[in-house]
Design a protein around this motif. Structure first.
Motif, short mmCIF file in Angstrom:
data_model
loop_
_atom_site.label_atom_id
_atom_site.label_comp_id
_atom_site.label_asym_id
_atom_site.label_seq_id
_atom_site.Cartn_x
_atom_site.Cartn_y
_atom_site.Cartn_z
N GLU A 256 0.83 -1.21 0.00
CA GLU A 256 0.00 0.00 0.00
C GLU A 256 0.86 1.26 0.00
OE1 GLU A 256 -3.08 0.10 2.93
OE2 GLU A 256 -3.70 2.13 2.37
N GLU A 257 1.94 1.23 0.81
CA GLU A 257 2.83 2.40 0.88
C GLU A 257 3.55 2.64 -0.45
OE1 GLU A 257 3.76 1.93 5.66
OE2 GLU A 257 5.03 0.89 4.19
N ASN A 258 3.97 1.55 -1.11
CA ASN A 258 4.59 1.71 -2.43
C ASN A 258 3.61 2.32 -3.43
OD1 ASN A 258 7.43 0.66 -3.23
ND2 ASN A 258 6.77 -0.80 -1.66
N ILE A 259 2.38 1.83 -3.40
CA ILE A 259 1.38 2.30 -4.38
C ILE A 259 1.07 3.78 -4.18
CG2 ILE A 259 -1.03 2.09 -5.12
CD1 ILE A 259 -0.83 -0.92 -4.51
N THR A 260 0.94 4.20 -2.91
CA THR A 260 0.47 5.56 -2.65
C THR A 260 1.61 6.59 -2.57
OG1 THR A 260 0.43 5.04 -0.28
CG2 THR A 260 -1.63 4.81 -1.48
N LEU A 261 2.84 6.11 -2.70
CA LEU A 261 4.00 7.00 -2.57
C LEU A 261 3.93 8.25 -3.48
CD1 LEU A 261 6.64 7.23 -1.00
CD2 LEU A 261 7.78 6.04 -2.87
N PRO A 262 3.54 8.10 -4.76
CA PRO A 262 3.50 9.30 -5.61
C PRO A 262 2.57 10.38 -5.07
CG PRO A 262 3.30 7.33 -6.95
CD PRO A 262 3.21 6.89 -5.52
N LEU A 263 1.47 9.98 -4.43
CA LEU A 263 0.55 10.96 -3.87
C LEU A 263 1.16 11.63 -2.64
CD1 LEU A 263 -2.82 9.00 -4.11
CD2 LEU A 263 -2.00 10.82 -5.60
N LEU A 264 1.80 10.81 -1.78
CA LEU A 264 2.41 11.37 -0.56
C LEU A 264 3.51 12.37 -0.92
CD1 LEU A 264 2.59 8.20 1.72
CD2 LEU A 264 0.84 9.97 1.59
N LEU A 265 4.33 12.01 -1.91
CA LEU A 265 5.41 12.91 -2.34
C LEU A 265 4.84 14.24 -2.84
CD1 LEU A 265 7.72 10.43 -4.28
CD2 LEU A 265 8.21 11.56 -2.12
N ASP A 266 3.62 14.18 -3.32
CA ASP A 266 2.97 15.35 -3.89
C ASP A 266 2.03 16.02 -2.87
OD1 ASP A 266 3.00 16.82 -6.17
OD2 ASP A 266 1.31 15.80 -7.12
N HIS A 267 2.10 15.57 -1.61
CA HIS A 267 1.23 16.09 -0.54
C HIS A 267 -0.23 16.01 -0.93
CE1 HIS A 267 5.00 17.45 1.11
NE2 HIS A 267 5.22 18.13 0.02
N ARG A 268 -0.61 14.93 -1.59
CA ARG A 268 -2.03 14.77 -1.95
C ARG A 268 -2.62 13.65 -1.13
NH1 ARG A 268 -1.37 13.95 -8.16
NH2 ARG A 268 -3.62 13.94 -8.40
N LYS A 269 -3.95 13.77 -0.92
CA LYS A 269 -4.65 12.75 -0.15
C LYS A 269 -4.88 11.50 -0.99
CE LYS A 269 -8.61 13.74 1.41
NZ LYS A 269 -9.57 14.84 1.54
N VAL A 270 -4.85 10.35 -0.33
CA VAL A 270 -5.19 9.11 -1.02
C VAL A 270 -6.72 9.02 -1.08
CG1 VAL A 270 -5.05 6.60 -0.93
CG2 VAL A 270 -3.12 7.99 -0.14
N GLU A 271 -7.26 8.88 -2.27
CA GLU A 271 -8.70 8.68 -2.37
C GLU A 271 -8.97 7.19 -2.23
OE1 GLU A 271 -10.87 10.54 -5.57
OE2 GLU A 271 -9.42 12.21 -5.48
#
Ligand code: ADP
Ligand code: ADP
Length: 227
Positions: free
Chosen positions: A103-118
């Motif tokens: 899950e962390e690998n998948i959502t990494l691009p959003l976290l790097l971009d300070h975006r929320k995971v939908e």
């Protein structure tokens, strides 16, 4: 509409006598939603081209427009943001981060971009990719095919306009290769994303809408596949 426009792109590695011309005046455009396969012998410039389209390698000459944006006029930090939002990259060897779970690998691009995971978006993606029961696993606890599905989810989580894959099945057996290509096709169609795949595999190339052949850094053939 052309989502991608490549104009007179050349790439030279190194300087002087030992320099290598990896791309030589390459121009083409791709319509939104198209699935393009790029084929050609080893060393012909395919990976270089894909890296330039993906904003990870700069052209020596020429222009690349993604959704009308002249990519290489952006400064480094703007390009990094642009890349995270507009471009999903998939590699042959997955490039997952070993200490992060699925899950962390998948959502990494959003976290790097300070975006929320939908959550709905994430659930849908992992469901289609068959990863729902693997979210807390580490990459080394997964098979090659599963790791590649994680890297696909990571490439798609930010809903990019352009999805680029460099030999995405090069490390997989026939059955897993077919599955991965079927998933990439399904996902790009559903989301009207543009998909560009580098492949050595003719049976994959023939599934594309269009095949661009590269030799010695030049486009030698560009054909629409009739089905
Ligand atoms: P493939 O033929 O599977 O596309 P290659 O084995 O040619 O891949 O290259 C893999 C990667 O190694 C390329 O994407 C490129 O960035 C890098 N590479 C290839 N050739 C060189 C080189 N001569 N010097 C440094 N890096 C290289
Ligand atoms: P392909 O993906 O078709 O195998 P590449 O784009 O990896 O081809 O390589 C095209 C040419 O550029 C090759 O001659 C390769 O050796 C050279 N090349 C690729 N990456 C680099 C690099 N980082 N430094 C120097 N030469 C490179």
């Amino acid at each position: 509409m052309d989502i991608l426009k490549v104009e007179h792109v050349s790439k030279i590695y190194g300087k002087g006598e030992t320099s290598v011309k990896a791309l030589d005046d390459v121009s083409f455009s791709v319509e939104q939603g198209q699935f393009v396969a790029i084929i050609g012998p080893s060393g012909s410039g395919k990976s270089t081209l894909l890296h330039i389209l993906g904003g990870v390698d700069t052209p020596t000459k020429g222009k690349v427009y993604v959704d009308g944006n002249d990519m290489y006029t952006l400064n480094e930090s703007a390009l990094a943001i642009f890349r995270r939002r507009q471009i999903g990259l998939i590699y042959q060897f997955y490039n997952l981060i070993p200490v992060l779970n699925v899950e962390e690998n998948i959502t990494l691009p959003l976290l790097l971009d300070h975006r929320k995971v939908e959550q709905k978006n994430l659930d849908e993606l992992v469901d289609i990719l068959g990863l729902s029961t693997r979210l807390s696993h580490l990459p080394n606890e997964l098979s090659g095919g599963q790791q590649q599905r994680v890297s696909i989810a990571r490439a798609l989580i930010a809903s990019p306009t352009l999805v680029l894959a460099d030999e995405p099945t090069g490390n997989l057996d026939r059955k897993n290769s077919e599955e991965i290509v079927a998933l990439l096709k399904q996902l790009h169609k559903e989301k009207n994303q543009t998909l560009i795949i580098i492949t050595h595999d003719e049976s994959i190339a023939l599934q594309a809408d269009r095949i661009i052949s590269i030799e010695d850094g030049r486009i030698v053939k560009d054909e629409v596949i009739r089905k």
